[in-house]
Design a protein around this motif. Structure first.
Motif, short mmCIF file in Angstrom:
data_model
loop_
_atom_site.label_atom_id
_atom_site.label_comp_id
_atom_site.label_asym_id
_atom_site.label_seq_id
_atom_site.Cartn_x
_atom_site.Cartn_y
_atom_site.Cartn_z
N PRO A 167 -26.10 -5.02 -17.57
CA PRO A 167 -26.51 -6.29 -18.17
C PRO A 167 -25.54 -6.81 -19.23
O PRO A 167 -25.73 -7.92 -19.75
CB PRO A 167 -27.87 -5.97 -18.82
N ILE A 168 -24.52 -6.04 -19.56
CA ILE A 168 -23.55 -6.46 -20.57
C ILE A 168 -22.69 -7.59 -20.01
O ILE A 168 -22.34 -7.59 -18.82
CB ILE A 168 -22.66 -5.27 -20.99
N ARG A 169 -22.33 -8.54 -20.86
CA ARG A 169 -21.55 -9.68 -20.41
C ARG A 169 -20.32 -9.88 -21.29
O ARG A 169 -20.30 -9.44 -22.43
CB ARG A 169 -22.42 -10.95 -20.41
N SER A 170 -19.34 -10.55 -20.73
CA SER A 170 -18.08 -10.80 -21.44
C SER A 170 -17.57 -12.19 -21.07
O SER A 170 -17.49 -12.53 -19.89
CB SER A 170 -17.04 -9.73 -21.04
N HIS A 171 -17.24 -12.99 -22.08
CA HIS A 171 -16.75 -14.34 -21.85
C HIS A 171 -15.48 -14.57 -22.66
O HIS A 171 -15.34 -14.05 -23.78
CB HIS A 171 -17.79 -15.38 -22.25
N VAL A 172 -14.59 -15.39 -22.13
CA VAL A 172 -13.40 -15.79 -22.87
C VAL A 172 -13.37 -17.31 -22.98
O VAL A 172 -13.63 -18.02 -22.02
CB VAL A 172 -12.11 -15.25 -22.22
N PHE A 173 -13.07 -17.78 -24.18
CA PHE A 173 -13.04 -19.21 -24.49
C PHE A 173 -11.59 -19.61 -24.70
O PHE A 173 -10.90 -19.05 -25.56
CB PHE A 173 -13.90 -19.49 -25.72
N VAL A 174 -11.14 -20.54 -23.89
CA VAL A 174 -9.72 -20.90 -23.85
C VAL A 174 -9.55 -22.33 -24.34
O VAL A 174 -9.73 -23.29 -23.59
CB VAL A 174 -9.16 -20.74 -22.42
N PRO A 175 -9.22 -22.51 -25.61
CA PRO A 175 -9.03 -23.86 -26.14
C PRO A 175 -7.59 -24.34 -25.96
O PRO A 175 -6.66 -23.55 -25.77
CB PRO A 175 -9.36 -23.69 -27.63
N SER A 176 -7.44 -25.65 -26.01
CA SER A 176 -6.10 -26.21 -26.16
C SER A 176 -5.81 -26.25 -27.66
O SER A 176 -5.92 -25.24 -28.34
CB SER A 176 -6.02 -27.59 -25.52
N ILE A 177 -5.53 -27.40 -28.22
CA ILE A 177 -5.29 -27.49 -29.66
C ILE A 177 -6.64 -27.63 -30.37
O ILE A 177 -7.44 -28.51 -30.04
CB ILE A 177 -4.39 -28.69 -30.00
N ILE A 178 -6.91 -26.74 -31.32
CA ILE A 178 -8.15 -26.80 -32.08
C ILE A 178 -7.94 -27.70 -33.30
O ILE A 178 -6.91 -27.62 -33.98
CB ILE A 178 -8.59 -25.39 -32.53
N ASP A 179 -8.92 -28.54 -33.55
CA ASP A 179 -8.82 -29.49 -34.65
C ASP A 179 -9.10 -28.78 -35.97
O ASP A 179 -10.25 -28.64 -36.40
CB ASP A 179 -9.81 -30.65 -34.45
N THR A 180 -8.04 -28.30 -36.61
CA THR A 180 -8.14 -27.61 -37.89
C THR A 180 -7.18 -28.26 -38.88
O THR A 180 -6.19 -28.89 -38.48
CB THR A 180 -7.78 -26.13 -37.74
N PRO A 181 -7.41 -28.09 -40.18
CA PRO A 181 -6.49 -28.65 -41.17
C PRO A 181 -5.03 -28.21 -40.99
O PRO A 181 -4.13 -29.05 -41.07
CB PRO A 181 -7.08 -28.17 -42.50
N PRO A 182 -4.75 -26.92 -40.72
CA PRO A 182 -3.35 -26.53 -40.52
C PRO A 182 -2.71 -27.23 -39.32
O PRO A 182 -1.53 -27.61 -39.38
CB PRO A 182 -3.43 -25.01 -40.30
N ASN A 183 -3.48 -27.39 -38.22
CA ASN A 183 -2.92 -28.07 -37.05
C ASN A 183 -2.68 -29.55 -37.32
O ASN A 183 -1.69 -30.13 -36.86
CB ASN A 183 -3.84 -27.89 -35.84
N ARG A 184 -3.57 -30.16 -38.06
CA ARG A 184 -3.36 -31.56 -38.44
C ARG A 184 -2.11 -31.72 -39.30
O ARG A 184 -1.34 -32.67 -39.15
CB ARG A 184 -4.58 -32.11 -39.17
N GLU A 185 -1.93 -30.77 -40.21
CA GLU A 185 -0.78 -30.83 -41.10
C GLU A 185 0.53 -30.66 -40.35
O GLU A 185 1.54 -31.30 -40.65
CB GLU A 185 -0.91 -29.75 -42.18
N SER A 186 0.50 -29.77 -39.34
CA SER A 186 1.73 -29.51 -38.57
C SER A 186 2.03 -30.59 -37.54
O SER A 186 3.17 -30.73 -37.10
CB SER A 186 1.65 -28.14 -37.88
#
Length: 225
Positions: A167-186
């Motif tokens: 019953p154990i499960r495993s998932h992976v979440f694959v984002p592109s660019i995440i909207d974060t302050p460091p990414n906005r700054e760069s």
């Protein structure tokens, strides 16, 4: 009985959103933070300073968890970091750094908590990949990072084989660019509205944990990029 979730990287931009979402949904939040940063997670029920890239520290935390808590419902493996550079600018040390930060930060905890989940016959692992690890056209400019995230995705696939009859499960979440302050700054000239938000990823993680029909899924969270 409390629904327990361990969240690594809980003080980060994504970690904060995941803590907030699961706390709002009634989970008991066990936050793991970097000992070097001395972060305080206000919404966490319990916090531990653990360098999750250090095998010995993770082993000690697993023992502490078994003494202090009952069952574990979910384990969100959010520690990670980015590094740019193609073949000509990527050294062995660069690759080892990314593997250490992105892969071993997840692997040590999987190795520690998989026996616990097997014994209790439930639990969900939540991993974070990266788009360049799946779409290799974007990997050439972030070679070490993409290799390390590709290894994380492969880990989820191998783990899926290990737990496929349980019953154990495993998932992976694959984002592109995440909207974060460091990414906005760069990338100040980018259209931030097209990026995926940490809140959206947190919502997807909560949905995955609470939907038993979903097993070993890859969630592509690309926004409009």
């Amino acid at each position: 009985m409390s629904r327990n979730i361990i969240i690594t990287g809980a003080s980060g931009n994504l970690g904060s959103a995941v803590v907030e979402k699961f706390k709002r949904e009634g989970y008991h939040i066990i936050a793991l933070t970097d000992p070097k940063r001395e972060d305080f997670i206000e919404e966490a029920d319990d916090s531990y300073e653990v360098d999750v890239t250090d095998e010995g520290q993770v082993v000690s935390f697993v023992k502490e968890f078994q003494l202090q808590y009952g069952e574990l419902d979910a384990l969100a493996l959010l520690v990670g970091g980015y590094g740019s550079g193609g073949f000509e600018k990527t050294s062995q040390a660069d690759i080892q750094k990314m593997f250490h930060l992105n892969f071993f930060s997840a692997y040590h905890l999987v190795r520690g908590f998989l026996p616990i989940m097997k014994k209790q016959q439930k639990g969900t692992f939540l991993f974070v990949g990266a788009r360049p690890a799946l779409e290799l056209s974007g990997a050439k400019d972030s070679l070490a990072y993409s290799l390390s995230k590709r290894l994380v995705i492969t880990l989820t696939e191998i783990l899926g084989e290990e737990i496929k009859d349980s019953p154990i499960r495993s998932h992976v979440f694959v984002p592109s660019i995440i909207d974060t302050p460091p990414n906005r700054e760069s990338m100040p000239d980018a259209d931030f509205s097209k990026w995926v938000s940490p809140v959206e990823i947190a919502e997807a993680m909560h949905y995955a944990v609470n939907t038993p029909a979903l097993r070993n899924m890859t969630f592509k969270l690309y926004g409009e990029v």
